[in-house]
Design an enzyme around this catalytic site. Structure first.
Site, PDB file in Angstrom:
ATOM      1  N   LYS A  65      -9.263   0.368  -1.832  1.00 46.34           N
ATOM      2  CA  LYS A  65      -8.767   0.669  -0.486  1.00 46.34           C
ATOM      3  C   LYS A  65      -9.414   1.899   0.131  1.00 46.34           C
ATOM      4  CE  LYS A  65      -4.392  -1.360  -1.723  1.00 46.34           C
ATOM      5  NZ  LYS A  65      -2.935  -1.292  -1.692  1.00 46.34           N
ATOM      6  N   SER A  94       3.436   1.040   3.054  1.00 46.19           N
ATOM      7  CA  SER A  94       4.846   0.822   2.710  1.00 46.19           C
ATOM      8  C   SER A  94       5.353   1.863   1.720  1.00 46.19           C
ATOM      9  CB  SER A  94       5.032  -0.580   2.142  1.00 46.19           C
ATOM     10  OG  SER A  94       4.117  -0.798   1.084  1.00 46.19           O
ATOM     11  N   GLY A 122      -2.346  -1.958   5.857  1.00 42.42           N
ATOM     12  CA  GLY A 122      -2.105  -2.959   6.890  1.00 42.42           C
ATOM     13  C   GLY A 122      -2.782  -4.258   6.505  1.00 42.42           C
ATOM     14  N   ARG A 142      -3.149  -2.455  -5.059  1.00 42.45           N
ATOM     15  CA  ARG A 142      -2.523  -3.789  -4.975  1.00 42.45           C
ATOM     16  C   ARG A 142      -2.673  -4.370  -3.571  1.00 42.45           C
ATOM     17  NH1 ARG A 142       3.742  -4.746  -6.606  1.00 42.45           N
ATOM     18  NH2 ARG A 142       2.868  -4.687  -8.688  1.00 42.45           N
ATOM     19  N   ASP A 171       7.783   1.467  -4.746  1.00 43.37           N
ATOM     20  CA  ASP A 171       7.579   0.516  -3.651  1.00 43.37           C
ATOM     21  C   ASP A 171       7.017  -0.780  -4.223  1.00 43.37           C
ATOM     22  OD1 ASP A 171       5.006   0.059  -1.238  1.00 43.37           O
ATOM     23  OD2 ASP A 171       7.088  -0.615  -1.095  1.00 43.37           O
ATOM     24  N   ASP A 181      -3.455   3.236  -3.907  1.00 40.22           N
ATOM     25  CA  ASP A 181      -3.122   2.338  -5.011  1.00 40.22           C
ATOM     26  C   ASP A 181      -4.106   1.161  -4.932  1.00 40.22           C
ATOM     27  OD1 ASP A 181      -1.009  -0.275  -4.070  1.00 40.22           O
ATOM     28  OD2 ASP A 181      -1.850   1.137  -2.637  1.00 40.22           O
ATOM     29  N   THR A 236       0.712  -1.283   0.000  1.00 41.45           N
ATOM     30  CA  THR A 236       0.000   0.000   0.000  1.00 41.45           C
ATOM     31  C   THR A 236       0.728   1.311   0.000  1.00 41.45           C
ATOM     32  OG1 THR A 236      -1.907  -1.009   1.068  1.00 41.45           O
ATOM     33  CG2 THR A 236      -1.786   1.333   1.204  1.00 41.45           C
ATOM     34  N   SER A 261       3.292  -1.767  -3.400  1.00 44.95           N
ATOM     35  CA  SER A 261       2.189  -1.022  -4.013  1.00 44.95           C
ATOM     36  C   SER A 261       2.253  -1.187  -5.510  1.00 44.95           C
ATOM     37  CB  SER A 261       2.307   0.471  -3.697  1.00 44.95           C
ATOM     38  OG  SER A 261       2.546   0.677  -2.338  1.00 44.95           O
TER      39      SER A 261
END
Lengths: 271, 257
Positions: free
Chosen positions: A70, A166, A84, A56, A203, A54, A38, A206
């Site tokens: 999300k 992240s 999380g 994923r 990242d 995002d 995330t 994500s």
């Protein structure tokens, strides 16, 4: 007459944790929880707040869902991004949304973001961080636009721009560079898009698309997707062979006539 | 005539541990208490180092702080080192190990000067050599606790490479170490993608922006920094420059719920 009634104790029951430790010791393989990896972000702009995320969802190093949502509904004027553990963010926001709706019916007023924040933090604190929900809560109410971050242990921050997950450092770098107070709508949308994109492309937790949710006094604009940043490539090769690609040397036709049909039951080999 | 066995390798300082007899159970008759250990943890450390390729050269940037854990102990140290007229090394991680690496480069240059044959080490060869040193140290379980960025300009081609304590080495148009990988690298990559041929001023501005954001967000960074600009005309190490923060948003923060 005395009856020993066990009053239900609130909070988390840690009894199973001992059992889990014992299982871990025995070498049992535990399933990896679906985490959202995330990049989630939010800003306060001139007319309200914009939330971005995002799409994923990861299960360890595997992408479990390429296009999950999300940004969760809390109330008509309040939305919440979650990072999380996916189940925790989903259910926590649903529970608080339900509680807030009952509260709204009781008060007869438009719900306030600070109320949602209190409900969420008091709920998460009770579970001492075991409910892995890291949230970006935002909306517009009678007192104006508000933006909060809520951590799994129950701490909250009230800020003009926030990011979690992240990919939060990549997103925050973009915000620190580009945020100004009282931005215009289109600039604000682009900024949130760029922040989430920073997370998506730098990242590994994500990826995929960018969803945003614009909340103003007029209403909500839930744009999913706002930017399809990672479209799957169209397959180019055609592997069907045209007739005649392999030369036909000889053709023979043999007709088989069905003379008789019988049905026989067969016993399985195992007794 | 045999040359003295002082080649510029990691053999300068022999880390001889205790004699093998101490840990060999066959000699001592009992198993030793613990295995040999070397580097435990870094002491004085430097935070991020940034590197960027632009039109006509390379720029490296690093702040001037040597942290002692959470103490901002040495606030005016240089983490940039000029190897030769075409190459600069910048180090993050343990500062003592970086000073050792500087010494290795110095001895290598002295040795090369003694040979007096006009040979100049290229940035690529310096990077490759340092990779061998770092990898060998890691293999001996006694690493140099650094991530070093080497920037250079040779034969009209820019060079930017990274080596770390594991011996992992690679080259890229934009580089960042430590916290910089998370905060600065996304910004550097985005800017480089938009404009591969930045000029020197734009490059410096981008690095300054990244260092400012690192000062906001990295708890072990500092607002004074040095720049090393490497071009065809040579090397220019400038600094220390000071960063000013913009705290305009502070007035919008009040309370936490």
């Amino acid at each position: 007459m005395e009856s020993v009634i066990e009053t239900p104790r609130g909070g988390f029951s840690f009894e199973l944790c001992k059992r889990n430790e014992a299982l871990r010791h025995a070498g049992i393989k535990f399933p990896n929880p679906v985490k959202t990896g995330t990049t989630i972000a939010g800003i306060v702009f001139k007319d309200g707040v914009i939330l971005g995320a995002d799409t994923r969802a990861t299960e360890g190093t595997v992408v479990a869902d390429k296009n999950c949502a999300k940004i969760h509904y809390i109330a008509k004027n309040i939305y919440c991004c979650g990072a999380g553990t996916a189940a925790d963010t989903e259910y926590t926001t649903e529970i608080i949304s339900s509680d807030l709706e009952l509260h709204r019916l009781s008060t007869g007023r438009k719900p306030r973001i600070a109320t949602a924040c209190r409900l969420l933090k008091q709920y998460l604190y009770r579970y001492q961080g075991e409910i892995g929900a890291y949230l970006v809560l935002g909306g517009v109410d009678s007192t104006g636009p508000h933006l909060f971050t809520i951590h799994a242990h129950g701490s909250t921050d009230k800020l003009p721009y926030v990011s979690m997950g992240s990919g939060s450092l990549a997103a925050m770098a973009v915000f620190e560079d580009g945020f100004r107070p009282n931005m215009e709508l289109e600039d604000a949308k682009k900024l949130v898009r760029n922040a989430v994109a920073g997370g998506i492309f730098n990242d590994l937790g994500s990826g995929s698309n960018i969803d945003i949710c614009v909340i103003t006094t007029e209403g909500v604009d839930y744009i999913r997707p706002y930017d399809e940043a990672n479209i799957k490539g169209v397959r180019v090769g055609d592997y069907t062979y045209p007739r005649g690609a392999t030369a036909v040397l000889e053709t023979t036709v043999r007709k088989f006539e069905v003379t008789s049909e019988t049905v026989k039951t067969v016993e399985s080999m195992e007794s | 005539r045999k040359m003295a066995a002082t080649t510029a390798t990691d053999g300068y300082y022999q880390f001889n541990g205790p004699p093998f007899s101490i840990i060999d159970p066959r000699i001592n008759g009992q198993i030793s208490t613990s295995p040999l250990t070397h580097t435990l943890r870094p002491m004085v450390t430097g935070s991020s180092v940034l590197g960027l390729t632009f039109e006509g050269g390379v720029i490296l940037a690093a702040d001037t702080l040597g942290s002692y854990g959470s103490l901002a102990r040495f606030r005016s140290i240089s983490r940039l080192y000029k190897i030769n007229d075409s190459t600069v090394a910048a180090g993050s991680g343990d500062y003592a190990d970086f000073q050792y690496i500087e010494k290795l480069f110095e001895y290598m240059n002295i040795e090369s000067d003694c040979l007096c044959d006009g040979h100049v080490y290229t940035p690529q060869s310096m990077h490759s050599w340092l990779t061998r040193v770092m990898y060998n140290r890691r293999t001996k379980i006694n690493p140099l606790w650094n991530t070093v960025i080497i920037g250079g300009y040779h034969e009209e081609k820019p060079f930017l490479g990274s080596v770390n304590s594991l011996g992992v080495a690679f080259q890229a148009p934009t580089l960042a170490t430590g916290f910089g990988s998370y905060i600065a690298q996304p910004l550097l990559r985005d800017a480089y993608e938009k404009n591969q041929n930045m000029n020197e001023a734009e490059g410096k501005e981008l690095l300054e922006k990244c260092l400012r954001i690192l000062y906001y967000r990295d708890g072990r960074s500092w607002n004074k920094y040095e720049l090393a600009v490497i071009t065809g005309s040579g090397i220019e190490i400038t600094g220390p420059h000071k960063l000013e923060g913009n705290w305009e948003v502070a007035s919008y923060v009040s309370g936490y719920d």
